[in-house]
Design a protein around this motif. Sequence first.
Motif: not given
Length: 273
Positions: A14-18, A22-28, A49-55, A60-62
């Motif tokens: 949740a809050g994937a773009t904050g 971002h830290m959680l997505i990178e850790a995952i 609508g953007n890919d969650a790991a684009a940053f 990621s396909g998510v």
Amino acid sequence: MVSSVQAPHKVAVAGATGRMGHMLIEAIRNSGDCVLAGAMDVASSPSIGNDAAAFLGHASGVAVMADVHAALASSGVLIDFTRPEGTLAHLKACRELGVNAVIGTTGFGPGQKEQIVDAARDIAIVFAPNMGVGVNVTLKLLEMAAKALATGYDIEIIEAHHRHKVDAPSGTALKMGEVIANAMGRDLEKCAVYGREGVTGERDPSTIGFSSIRGGDIVGDHTVLFAGTGERIEITHKSASRSTYAEGSLRAVRFLAGKRKGLFDMFDVLGLK
């Protein structure tokens, strides 16, 4: 032949773009045993609508979604570090879908905490004001210190955070006060003092004081001062990066694997009880 390789933990953020998202997505992505299965943010986010790991320069396909149910559809657990109202809305969807939750959100009122307790009747939840491994070990040290220093020592909790933090004292500082009060047989609601101003009179020795500092980009500093006559003991924890919260959250995700319901905290996750 049956494979012994364990299926990865499917995690939604949740809050994937904050910053924390971002830290959680990178850790995952770096974990080896977790995969990003869902990402959500508010409908007004330009990243919907953007890919969650684009940053990260990675696909990621998510996609980042505003629809909570859609974001959770393929997930086994949600990690949420947003705001109380948003977290409770996400938790409602988790309960409906049978998705477990790791909640690091702070600033809940008593009634809101009761909603979390109620949700844990149907899903498994790790709820803690700070997911950092080090800070939870610090909480255990504070419990030990409070029992030994219950008389003759004045207790003050000083916390510092970045200028964007909206609640004070921090959830971690309040948890520290709760742990100390419980260890000494006190009720934090009755003995807490939040800041001082003017002619306050002498300090009541039964109180636990809180002071909050907000400024710059301080990730999170907490010091508990036990001030006696002729000596003082200071127990301090300082966070230099939110990565500690992310890594602790993934430990909580692993802890919840196979659990169907119940309310847990980081002491459970780390075996500190």
